[in-house]
Motif scaffolding. Structure first.
Motif, PDB file in Angstrom:
ATOM      1  N   ALA A 220     -29.210 -30.229 -15.178  1.00 49.93           N
ATOM      2  CA  ALA A 220     -29.211 -29.296 -15.622  1.00 49.93           C
ATOM      3  C   ALA A 220     -30.620 -29.078 -15.405  1.00 49.93           C
ATOM      4  O   ALA A 220     -31.368 -28.308 -15.347  1.00 49.93           O
ATOM      5  CB  ALA A 220     -29.148 -28.473 -16.650  1.00 49.93           C
ATOM      6  N   VAL A 221     -30.606 -29.888 -14.396  1.00 47.47           N
ATOM      7  CA  VAL A 221     -31.957 -29.991 -13.629  1.00 47.47           C
ATOM      8  C   VAL A 221     -32.858 -28.699 -13.235  1.00 47.47           C
ATOM      9  O   VAL A 221     -32.301 -28.211 -11.994  1.00 47.47           O
ATOM     10  CB  VAL A 221     -32.483 -30.821 -12.116  1.00 47.47           C
ATOM     11  CG1 VAL A 221     -33.608 -31.307 -11.659  1.00 47.47           C
ATOM     12  CG2 VAL A 221     -31.767 -32.471 -13.122  1.00 47.47           C
ATOM     13  N   ARG A 222     -34.193 -28.825 -13.272  1.00 45.48           N
ATOM     14  CA  ARG A 222     -34.655 -27.246 -12.685  1.00 45.48           C
ATOM     15  C   ARG A 222     -36.209 -27.538 -12.442  1.00 45.48           C
ATOM     16  O   ARG A 222     -36.719 -28.170 -13.524  1.00 45.48           O
ATOM     17  CB  ARG A 222     -34.459 -25.951 -13.490  1.00 45.48           C
ATOM     18  CG  ARG A 222     -34.722 -24.791 -13.328  1.00 45.48           C
ATOM     19  CD  ARG A 222     -35.107 -23.713 -14.669  1.00 45.48           C
ATOM     20  NE  ARG A 222     -36.080 -22.237 -14.812  1.00 45.48           N
ATOM     21  CZ  ARG A 222     -35.478 -21.693 -14.349  1.00 45.48           C
ATOM     22  NH1 ARG A 222     -34.054 -21.931 -13.499  1.00 45.48           N
ATOM     23  NH2 ARG A 222     -36.309 -20.446 -14.161  1.00 45.48           N
ATOM     24  N   LYS A 223     -36.843 -27.084 -11.637  1.00 44.69           N
ATOM     25  CA  LYS A 223     -37.722 -27.432 -11.225  1.00 44.69           C
ATOM     26  C   LYS A 223     -38.906 -25.915 -10.315  1.00 44.69           C
ATOM     27  O   LYS A 223     -38.163 -25.647 -10.157  1.00 44.69           O
ATOM     28  CB  LYS A 223     -38.489 -28.342  -9.992  1.00 44.69           C
ATOM     29  CG  LYS A 223     -39.671 -28.028  -9.598  1.00 44.69           C
ATOM     30  CD  LYS A 223     -40.248 -29.258 -10.080  1.00 44.69           C
ATOM     31  CE  LYS A 223     -41.869 -29.082  -9.668  1.00 44.69           C
ATOM     32  NZ  LYS A 223     -43.384 -29.785 -10.378  1.00 44.69           N
ATOM     33  N   VAL A 224     -40.519 -25.315 -11.198  1.00 50.65           N
ATOM     34  CA  VAL A 224     -40.357 -24.547 -11.039  1.00 50.65           C
ATOM     35  C   VAL A 224     -41.857 -24.679 -10.703  1.00 50.65           C
ATOM     36  O   VAL A 224     -42.293 -25.485 -11.859  1.00 50.65           O
ATOM     37  CB  VAL A 224     -40.014 -23.842 -12.144  1.00 50.65           C
ATOM     38  CG1 VAL A 224     -41.187 -21.634 -11.488  1.00 50.65           C
ATOM     39  CG2 VAL A 224     -38.924 -23.103 -12.777  1.00 50.65           C
ATOM     40  N   TYR A 225     -42.385 -23.974  -9.580  1.00 51.08           N
ATOM     41  CA  TYR A 225     -43.585 -24.595  -9.148  1.00 51.08           C
ATOM     42  C   TYR A 225     -44.513 -22.996  -9.823  1.00 51.08           C
ATOM     43  O   TYR A 225     -44.144 -22.107  -9.572  1.00 51.08           O
ATOM     44  CB  TYR A 225     -43.769 -24.268  -7.559  1.00 51.08           C
ATOM     45  CG  TYR A 225     -43.432 -25.594  -6.713  1.00 51.08           C
ATOM     46  CD1 TYR A 225     -44.041 -26.986  -7.118  1.00 51.08           C
ATOM     47  CD2 TYR A 225     -41.693 -25.946  -6.381  1.00 51.08           C
ATOM     48  CE1 TYR A 225     -43.964 -28.242  -6.967  1.00 51.08           C
ATOM     49  CE2 TYR A 225     -41.934 -26.760  -5.764  1.00 51.08           C
ATOM     50  CZ  TYR A 225     -42.303 -28.459  -6.073  1.00 51.08           C
ATOM     51  OH  TYR A 225     -41.748 -29.562  -5.031  1.00 51.08           O
ATOM     52  N   ASP A 226     -45.979 -23.112 -10.320  1.00 56.36           N
ATOM     53  CA  ASP A 226     -46.769 -22.590 -10.630  1.00 56.36           C
ATOM     54  C   ASP A 226     -46.105 -22.121 -11.872  1.00 56.36           C
ATOM     55  O   ASP A 226     -46.223 -20.307 -11.900  1.00 56.36           O
ATOM     56  CB  ASP A 226     -46.828 -21.842  -9.690  1.00 56.36           C
ATOM     57  CG  ASP A 226     -48.743 -21.459  -9.748  1.00 56.36           C
ATOM     58  OD1 ASP A 226     -49.832 -21.515 -10.881  1.00 56.36           O
ATOM     59  OD2 ASP A 226     -49.407 -20.505  -9.162  1.00 56.36           O
ATOM     60  N   PRO A 227     -45.613 -22.508 -12.480  1.00 55.42           N
ATOM     61  CA  PRO A 227     -44.699 -21.197 -13.511  1.00 55.42           C
ATOM     62  C   PRO A 227     -45.837 -20.794 -14.267  1.00 55.42           C
ATOM     63  O   PRO A 227     -47.253 -21.158 -14.993  1.00 55.42           O
ATOM     64  CB  PRO A 227     -44.221 -22.769 -14.748  1.00 55.42           C
ATOM     65  CG  PRO A 227     -45.010 -23.895 -14.385  1.00 55.42           C
ATOM     66  CD  PRO A 227     -45.857 -23.701 -13.059  1.00 55.42           C
ATOM     67  N   GLY A 228     -45.016 -19.403 -14.560  1.00 58.65           N
ATOM     68  CA  GLY A 228     -45.888 -18.629 -15.483  1.00 58.65           C
ATOM     69  C   GLY A 228     -47.211 -17.410 -14.533  1.00 58.65           C
ATOM     70  O   GLY A 228     -47.013 -16.621 -14.357  1.00 58.65           O
ATOM     71  N   ARG A 229     -47.548 -18.114 -12.992  1.00 51.36           N
ATOM     72  CA  ARG A 229     -48.035 -17.033 -12.587  1.00 51.36           C
ATOM     73  C   ARG A 229     -47.216 -16.709 -11.174  1.00 51.36           C
ATOM     74  O   ARG A 229     -46.277 -15.751 -11.039  1.00 51.36           O
ATOM     75  CB  ARG A 229     -48.851 -17.822 -11.777  1.00 51.36           C
ATOM     76  CG  ARG A 229     -49.976 -17.925 -12.964  1.00 51.36           C
ATOM     77  CD  ARG A 229     -51.582 -18.038 -12.536  1.00 51.36           C
ATOM     78  NE  ARG A 229     -51.397 -19.245 -11.979  1.00 51.36           N
ATOM     79  CZ  ARG A 229     -52.560 -20.099 -11.364  1.00 51.36           C
ATOM     80  NH1 ARG A 229     -53.649 -19.400 -11.368  1.00 51.36           N
ATOM     81  NH2 ARG A 229     -52.617 -21.112 -10.565  1.00 51.36           N
ATOM     82  N   LEU A 230     -46.915 -17.375  -9.893  1.00 46.66           N
ATOM     83  CA  LEU A 230     -46.074 -17.716  -9.078  1.00 46.66           C
ATOM     84  C   LEU A 230     -45.034 -17.562  -9.349  1.00 46.66           C
ATOM     85  O   LEU A 230     -43.532 -16.832  -8.894  1.00 46.66           O
ATOM     86  CB  LEU A 230     -46.700 -18.066  -7.755  1.00 46.66           C
ATOM     87  CG  LEU A 230     -47.912 -18.049  -6.743  1.00 46.66           C
ATOM     88  CD1 LEU A 230     -47.900 -19.242  -6.534  1.00 46.66           C
ATOM     89  CD2 LEU A 230     -47.666 -16.535  -6.602  1.00 46.66           C
TER      90      LEU A 230
END
Lengths: 284, 269
Positions: free
Chosen positions: A21-31
């Motif tokens: 379940a690999v997940r990658k979020v850039y700039d979490p909480g904003r963009l």
């Protein structure tokens, strides 16, 4: 290109990658740009896995997660049962999973043999003279002895990429991570490189995680092809490639090859169109 | 091999280049001579090129300075010593500091704003403080020369470090490097081209500030020679001093370039 590595090392079967379940979020909480979303996949030890998807779909992000260049924001990545990446944990690159880069990353200020000897030297595995000797003999064995003392800028992109693979393999990594390594090559050089890579793979049976946007390339090389959705990257389709090994470019015209291609062509095309419409085609 | 021939061809100065270069010099000298000879505007106050050449090569120069005068070499020597000391200090301090600033975020955030504030202060504005701070004139002039070269070196080195392709750093790490290995094997060689650009600029501004410093506070040196000749209205000597500055400046930059090329053979292929 016959690679002779130390037999005791080849004997260890290692290099199984588990993506949970690999997940990658850039700039979490904003963009909140979700690049990779819920990848779950097991790559067996010694398997050649290819991931196909449009440019900018998040494949490289996934590879950077496995390599330890970038921390992941969800899920877990394991290598032979050991966690190598998880949200809280610090991502750390290691010589057991060596990357060959899209645009090549041989050090221009080192000669070919110095580049190849680099890993064993910095890992303090061999003294400098011994590492250089081993690098030279490995280069000779794969037919690159003549360019050992040249600087990379004197070599063609194809030869540079071959050297880069030797630089990775001298460390006897568990996994080779190839990030569209042949992207910058013309069709003819690419075809030669496919043969080289196939020979290397047959000789070493390393686990290979190969990223590409070229479906033909993926089918020709891999044991399994994963079609990725465009951003965020999800597993869209998994295709087992049952073409016999050793493989050769001639197979690309075979009925079996074309059948395989036909079975996923729609899936790949659909994602390419989505990416195109989103105007993300040029984002890498 | 074909590219060996190509490389030779690139290294050779083409005839057309020599001819054009010489023509440029000739045109300059001719224009100078004409302006002086026909007394255009106030050019009659200047010496013409041939009287400068005559004085420069004279065994018995009218104003005491020529290729045969020991004091001429004393002035060249005095300036060269100051520039050399200042340049070596600027390199020894500027390169490591630039690497630290490019390599370490905390160091950069701590020091960079300060540097950006001090850097625009012209070396000449430092003259009074330099004289007050340092005990001797020699030290003050070396300080003025050093400060300009130092900032050029620091900034270019930092730029060199930050502009290294991320792939090289990643490749180095995944081949098993520690931070220290990356510094020596990637950061330093990777920023060398920028470092040498900085050193060349530094050498240029070093001469620039030195001459200004010598004009204000000097007792010997090419800047002092020029100012002194101005006081005494020895215009040919002024021009001799200027031409000499051009020559030593060119030679010192060429030396830096040559050293850079020797250290970066990987680039010339």
């Amino acid at each position: 290109m016959a690679v002779a590595l130390k037999p005791d090392r080849v004997a260890q079967r290692a290099g199984a990658i588990s993506l949970r379940a690999v997940r990658k979020v850039y700039d979490p909480g904003r963009l909140d740009v979700v690049a990779v979303d819920g990848w779950t996949l097991d790559v067996a030890s010694g398997e050649f896995l290819a991931v196909v998807g449009p440019s900018g779909c998040g494949k490289t992000t996934l590879l950077n997660g496995i390599a330890g260049f970038d921390p992941i924001t969800g899920g877990e990545i394991l290598l032979d049962g050991e966690t190598i990446a998880s949200p809280g944990g610090s991502a750390r690159p290691s010589a057991d999973r060596v990357v060959v880069f899209q645009n090549g990353a041989l050090f221009p200020w080192k000669t070919v043999v110095e580049n190849v000897a680099y890993g064993p030297i910095v890992q303090r595995r061999l003294s400098r003279p011994l590492a250089l000797d081993e690098a030279r003999s490995l280069l000779q064995r794969v037919g690159l002895g003549e360019v050992a003392d040249a600087y990379p800028s004197r070599l063609s992109s194809g030869v540079q990429r071959r050297v880069e693979m030797v630089r990775a393999l001298i460390n006897d990594p568990k996994v080779l991570l190839l990030d569209e390594p042949f992207r910058a090559l013309d069709a003819i050089a690419k075809s030669v490189m496919h043969e080289e890579l196939l020979k290397l793979y047959d000789a070493t049976k390393k686990t290979i995680f190969f990223i590409t946007h070229d479906l033909d390339e993926a089918i020709l090389l891999a044991d399994r092809v994963v079609v990725s959705t465009t951003r965020p990257a999800r597993v869209k389709h998994i295709l087992a490639i049952d073409l016999p090994r050793p493989r050769s470019y001639r197979m690309m015209a075979s009925a079996a090859f074309l059948d395989l291609k036909r079975s996923v062509a729609d899936a790949v095309h659909e994602e390419a169109e989505k990416a195109f419409r989103r105007g993300e085609r040029e984002l890498a | 091999m074909v590219d060996a021939t190509l490389r030779r061809a690139r290294g050779r100065i083409a005839w057309s280049q020599l001819v054009l270069g010489a023509a440029g010099f000739a045109a300059f000298v001719a224009a100078w001579w004409l302006l002086v000879h026909f007394a255009v505007w106030r050019f009659s106050k200047l010496p013409d090129p041939f009287s400068v050449l005559r004085e420069w090569t004279s065994r018995k120069p009218e104003y005491g300075i020529s290729l045969f005068a020991p004091t001429y070499y004393q002035d060249i020597w005095a300036s060269t010593v100051r520039v050399t000391i200042a340049f070596l200090l600027a390199t020894a301090l500027g390169v490591p500091l630039g690497i630290l600033l490019g390599w370490n975020r905390i160091a950069r955030e701590f020091l960079f704003p300060l540097i950006e504030l001090i850097r625009p202060i012209p070396p000449l504005a430092w003259v009074p403080l330099a004289i007050l701070m340092l005990s001797g004139q020699q030290e003050a002039m070396i300080f003025l020369t050093w400060i300009a070269a130092f900032f050029a070196t620091v900034l270019n080195t930092m730029l060199g470090v930050t502009s290294i392709d991320e792939s090289y750093l990643r490749a180095a790490y995944c081949l098993g490097s520690r931070r220290w290995d990356v510094l020596w094997n990637v950061v330093v060689p990777g920023s060398l081209p920028f470092i040498f650009t900085g050193l060349q600029i530094g050498m240029g501004v070093a001469w620039f500030s030195l001459v200004a410093g010598e004009m204000i506070a000097g007792e010997a040196g090419l800047g002092y020679l020029i100012l002194n000749s101005y006081m005494e209205l020895q215009t040919t000597t002024i021009v001799i001093g200027m031409v000499t500055l051009g020559l030593v400046g060119f030679l010192s930059s060429a030396l830096v370039r040559w050293t850079g090329r020797r250290l970066m053979t990987w680039q010339s292929h």
